[in-house]
Design a protein around this motif. Structure first.
Motif, PDB file in Angstrom:
ATOM      1  N   GLY A 652     -19.315   3.307 -12.992  1.00  0.00           N
ATOM      2  CA  GLY A 652     -18.710   2.950 -11.718  1.00  0.00           C
ATOM      3  C   GLY A 652     -19.658   2.174 -10.833  1.00  0.00           C
ATOM      4  O   GLY A 652     -20.871   2.353 -10.867  1.00  0.00           O
ATOM      5  N   VAL A 653     -19.088   1.305 -10.017  1.00  0.00           N
ATOM      6  CA  VAL A 653     -19.858   0.472  -9.092  1.00  0.00           C
ATOM      7  C   VAL A 653     -19.237   0.625  -7.714  1.00  0.00           C
ATOM      8  O   VAL A 653     -18.024   0.532  -7.546  1.00  0.00           O
ATOM      9  N   GLU A 654     -20.078   0.875  -6.723  1.00  0.00           N
ATOM     10  CA  GLU A 654     -19.585   1.005  -5.354  1.00  0.00           C
ATOM     11  C   GLU A 654     -20.522   0.271  -4.411  1.00  0.00           C
ATOM     12  O   GLU A 654     -21.730   0.150  -4.664  1.00  0.00           O
ATOM     13  N   GLY A 655     -19.950  -0.203  -3.314  1.00  0.00           N
ATOM     14  CA  GLY A 655     -20.728  -0.935  -2.323  1.00  0.00           C
ATOM     15  C   GLY A 655     -20.530  -2.430  -2.448  1.00  0.00           C
ATOM     16  O   GLY A 655     -20.108  -2.942  -3.491  1.00  0.00           O
ATOM     17  N   ASP A 656     -20.834  -3.137  -1.354  1.00  0.00           N
ATOM     18  CA  ASP A 656     -20.638  -4.586  -1.346  1.00  0.00           C
ATOM     19  C   ASP A 656     -21.953  -5.349  -1.369  1.00  0.00           C
ATOM     20  O   ASP A 656     -21.988  -6.552  -1.117  1.00  0.00           O
ATOM     21  N   SER A 657     -23.071  -4.653  -1.680  1.00  0.00           N
ATOM     22  CA  SER A 657     -24.379  -5.321  -1.626  1.00  0.00           C
ATOM     23  C   SER A 657     -24.556  -6.359  -2.724  1.00  0.00           C
ATOM     24  O   SER A 657     -25.503  -7.147  -2.682  1.00  0.00           O
ATOM     25  N   VAL A 681     -31.363 -10.425  -6.934  1.00  0.00           N
ATOM     26  CA  VAL A 681     -30.673 -10.724  -5.682  1.00  0.00           C
ATOM     27  C   VAL A 681     -29.956  -9.480  -5.160  1.00  0.00           C
ATOM     28  O   VAL A 681     -29.379  -8.695  -5.927  1.00  0.00           O
ATOM     29  N   THR A 682     -29.994  -9.313  -3.858  1.00  0.00           N
ATOM     30  CA  THR A 682     -29.178  -8.292  -3.194  1.00  0.00           C
ATOM     31  C   THR A 682     -28.742  -8.820  -1.845  1.00  0.00           C
ATOM     32  O   THR A 682     -29.405  -9.685  -1.255  1.00  0.00           O
ATOM     33  N   GLY A 683     -27.623  -8.353  -1.364  1.00  0.00           N
ATOM     34  CA  GLY A 683     -27.098  -8.799  -0.077  1.00  0.00           C
ATOM     35  C   GLY A 683     -25.597  -8.972  -0.139  1.00  0.00           C
ATOM     36  O   GLY A 683     -25.066  -9.467  -1.140  1.00  0.00           O
ATOM     37  N   SER A 684     -24.922  -8.560   0.895  1.00  0.00           N
ATOM     38  CA  SER A 684     -23.472  -8.769   0.962  1.00  0.00           C
ATOM     39  C   SER A 684     -23.194 -10.073   1.693  1.00  0.00           C
ATOM     40  O   SER A 684     -24.034 -10.583   2.440  1.00  0.00           O
ATOM     41  N   VAL A 685     -22.017 -10.634   1.469  1.00  0.00           N
ATOM     42  CA  VAL A 685     -21.656 -11.906   2.077  1.00  0.00           C
ATOM     43  C   VAL A 685     -20.380 -11.720   2.874  1.00  0.00           C
ATOM     44  O   VAL A 685     -19.505 -10.923   2.506  1.00  0.00           O
ATOM     45  N   ASN A 686     -20.263 -12.432   3.996  1.00  0.00           N
ATOM     46  CA  ASN A 686     -19.005 -12.405   4.741  1.00  0.00           C
ATOM     47  C   ASN A 686     -18.246 -13.698   4.502  1.00  0.00           C
ATOM     48  O   ASN A 686     -18.710 -14.585   3.775  1.00  0.00           O
TER      49      ASN A 686
END
Length: 799
Positions: A652-657, A681-686
């Motif tokens: 399972g994968v959770e989070g938007d990072s 790479v890590t970071g969420s995008v809007n």
């Protein structure tokens, strides 16, 4: 290369010289909560307000120091409070099943109990002696003599009247009988039959007169005997009081300011006098127990005086201020008290002396601290607590009574009024669940205090850390810290808070670190804890929990889990994940891939389709699509399908990072431009293409660094993080050293374009007023490929 993070921002250092001591042994033992100003304000307000319902609920994460903080503040506040009354239960001579509760000033409860016990012992010893006194015996004989004379006089009067009417009064076992006779001799039945009717009539009239006189005499004798009993009772009481009356007087005089005590002593005196005969048996234990155990045992003086005992329920003699009680097992009995039973004659009995105090009794007039979780887990405890707070009295009842099919007689102790402030400790979700579903909760707990997980980095708060260490060492006999150790301890506070301007307030974790650092200093034979011992403690904490981390690292190294740390690949990028085991968390890279094909399917999230993606992760993918469409699909609609996947992810994968990571993989797949594999790479995008902050940034960086180190550092490897996360960097010193030596790199980005430039080495390009991107830029190539997809789709469907 663009946007490298400055080396001094990788880890915040605390200069040891900023502390004005050599070791924490020099510091006074000052107790200071770690950054809980809101809690302190709420707690002091709730404790100070005397209005009904202003009890306090403190909530925060586990290990925040809720109990330590609450008890510390309450104990300090309680010093201003007066010592509350003692409470005793005594026998109710009017209603035996309803024992009476009496309040006494602190310390008098014990004195009253002992005073009554002394009185009872005096009764048992002195009353029998009184009845052996010669004066008593003479007066008693005089009462008997007068009684006999009065009865003889009554009988003589009867006999004289009988003689006048030629009747004889005969006494037998059946009583008195009137018999007609001549010359003092009874007349036989035969002689009586020979009498004339006139003579018989005269005899019958005489008999009627005498019969009336006989009844009067019998009644008179009964009155004489009754008067004798009253005289004997008055005599017994007079002599008994001559022996023990002074003892009663002394007690009544001592407690004349307590009307309920006086009422009880008067009732006790009355009961003693009514049962004075039991004290004359000279048997304090009563007669032998019958052969049949179910026969009741006759009460002797030993049985009688049991109800004269005083049950000292609450004794506040040793207190110096208002009580502070923490009940760790708040079940129904421990909160309200219990009525214990004893086995006797094959069954169970109880009485008022078996009433035992509960936490509310002991905290009456003070403060009661309870764990909300424990109260809710114990059946009936929560409702019982609410009833006490609503009624403001402790009403003891057997919880089994309401479930019995047959009602039985049991004790109903008189309720005790209370004035107790209750402080509940719990978590946030318990507080809001109770607030939502219990209509009484907000009426009874009007004050809330929330523990924060971090506090501002100030000189005072850094000294709070030092005071915490000093107090912990002094209280538990641990080895004190040097200022270098304290400085490193504060640095660990930054790391726990994951912020260079915040210090963690996780009380339990910090205290455990102090204990373990002291332990390793003791093992090393040192008299002062140094920073090496703090590091040793942290290393050992990690070593005890990092088995899974090491196992996954080995699987990456031996190729079981595919992770590239060199070269470039189209549609493939290293994302970063955090594995949270509850008590331990670590970061590891995950391969994210994207494949593109002609179609109308759009972006296919394989994690969602396989039901392995969480809701937040799925939301991140949808935001990614929003950004992609808004930037690149203004002229032609998307006519491609793309699948995005976390490779070798089965849990399972959770989070938007990882949403920016997935976007980079998608753009690479569309443009056939390869991405660097030596950059994770890590970071969420809007939807505006901005890179947003994520959690666990330090663990993610360290996870990829450990992977690169295991596979071989090349000097080009690194991690790309959101610019907003630079303030959260508190990296392991090994990572900081590698960055300083140029073996590893940390990049910060604030937009998708900055990230694309680092990963591809190409200029993304900025659209002009017509929406066109400069030739040869990465964004222009994306638009070009999308137009090609659209043309191919149009041609295919036109043909």
């Amino acid at each position: 290369m663009k946007n490298p993070v400055q080396q001094d921002l990788l880890r915040k250092k605390v200069p040891p010289d900023s502390f004005g001591f050599e070791t924490t042994a020099e510091l006074p033992q000052l107790w200071k909560p770690l950054g809980q100003d809101r809690v302190l304000s709420a707690l002091n307000f709730g404790l100070d307000v005397e209005s009904h319902g202003y009890n306090v609920f403190l909530f925060g994460p586990p290990g925040a120091g809720k109990q330590t903080t609450a008890t510390g503040v309450i104990e300090e506040f309680a010093k201003k409070g007066a010592v509350p009354d003692d409470w005793v239960y005594v026998f109710n001579f009017e209603e035996e099943e309803k024992p009476r509760a009496i309040a006494l000033t602190p310390g008098l409860g014990e004195e009253f109990r002992d005073g009554v016990a002394h009185l009872v012992q005096w009764l048992i010893e002195e009353i029998p002696k009184v009845f052996q006194n010669e004066l008593y015996i003479k007066e008693k004989e005089e009462v008997f003599r007068k009684n006999q004379e009065a009865k003889n006089e009554a009988f003589q009067s009867l006999e004289e009247l009988a003689n006048v009417h030629s009747f004889i009064v005969q006494r037998s076992a059946e009583g008195l009988a009137l018999i007609y006779g001549k010359d003092n001799e009874p007349l036989s039945p035969d002689d009586f039959e020979k009498l004339t009717d006139e003579e018989k009539g005269v005899i019958q009239r005489s008999r009627d007169i005498l019969q009336e006189k006989l009844r009067e005499t019998i009644n008179l004798v009964k009155e004489i005997d009754q008067q004798m009993q009253e005289s004997l009772k008055e005599l017994d009481n007079r002599y008994a009081m001559s022996a023990v009356g002074q003892e009663f007087f002394l007690l009544e005089d001592k407690y004349k300011g307590f009307p309920r005590v006086i009422q009880y002593l008067q009732a006790l005196k009355k009961d003693v006098l009514e049962n004075i005969a039991r004290f004359r048996t000279d048997s304090r234990d009563g007669p032998p127990i019958p052969l049949l155990p179910f026969f009741p045992r006759d009460e002797g003086p030993g049985e009688l005086v049991k109800r004269y005992k005083v049950n000292l329920l609450v004794n506040n003699k040793g207190l110096e201020h208002a009580p502070v009680v923490f009940e760790s097992n708040p079940n129904h009995h421990n909160l309200l008290g219990r009525m214990e039973y004893r086995a006797q004659y094959g069954t169970f009995f109880t009485d008022y002396t078996q009433i035992k105090a509960g936490a509310f009794h002991r905290a009456n007039g003070g403060f009661l601290v309870l764990s909300a979780r424990e109260v809710l887990l114990n059946p009936f405890a929560y409702e019982a607590m609410k009833r006490i707070l609503k009624d403001q009295e402790i009403r003891m009842e057997e919880i089994g009574e309401q479930y019995r099919l047959i009602s039985t007689t049991t004790l109903r102790p008189e309720p005790i009024p209370i004035r107790t402030k209750v402080v509940l400790l719990g978590t946030q979700w318990i507080y809001y669940l109770l607030q939502q579903y219990d209509e009484d909760f907000h009426k009874l707990f009007k004050v809330k205090g929330e523990f924060v997980s971090e506090m501002e980095d100030t000189d005072d708060n850094r000294m709070c850390y030092a005071y915490l260490v000093a107090n912990q060492c002094a209280r538990e006999g641990l080895i004190h810290f040097s200022r270098k150790a304290v400085a490193y301890f504060v640095e660990e506070g930054f790391r726990m808070a994951e912020h260079q301007k915040k210090l963690a307030t996780h009380f339990l974790g910090l205290c455990d670190l102090v204990r373990e650092a002291s332990h390793w200093a003791k093992i090393a034979g040192q008299s002062v804890v140094d920073e090496t011992h703090v590091k040793k403690a942290l290393d050992q904490i990690k070593y005890r929990s990092d088995y899974l981390e090491k196992l996954l690292g080995e699987m990456i190294t031996d190729g079981s889990i595919l992770i590239d740390t060199e070269g470039t690949v189209v549609g493939q990028v290293n994302g970063l994940s955090v594995y949270d085991m509850g008590d331990y968390a670590f970061g590891k890279p995950s391969r994210v891939t994207a494949r593109v094909f002609l179609g109308k399917e759009g972006v296919i999230n394989i994690e969602r389709e396989s039901e392995l993606g969480g809701r937040i992760h799925n939301k991140g993918v949808l935001i990614l699509q929003g950004f992609f469409g808004a930037r690149y699909a203004q002229r032609v609609p998307p006519t491609f399908g793309a699948s995005i996947c976390f490779e070798q992810s089965y849990g399972g994968v959770e989070g938007d990072s990882a949403s920016s990571t997935e976007l980079y993989a998608l753009i690479s797949a569309i443009t056939d431009i390869p991405l660097r594999q030596d950059i994770a790479v890590t970071g969420s995008v809007n939807q505006m293409g901005q890179i947003q902050a994520i959690g666990g940034v330090n663990l993610k960086i360290e996870g990829f660094f450990n992977t690169c180190k295991a596979k071989g550092l090349t000097g080009t490897q690194g991690v790309m993080i959101p610019q907003a996360n630079v303030q959260n960097l508190m990296l392991d010193e090994e990572v900081v050293k590698a960055v300083n030596e140029g073996k590893f790199h940390i990049y910060s980005v604030s937009t998708v374009d900055e990230g694309l430039e680092i990963l591809t080495g190409m200029t993304p390009g900025t659209a002009n007023e017509f929406g066109d991107y400069p030739e040869g830029t990465l964004n222009a190539r994306v638009v070009s490929r999308l137009e090609r997809f659209a043309n191919q789709w149009k041609k295919l469907h036109t043909d």
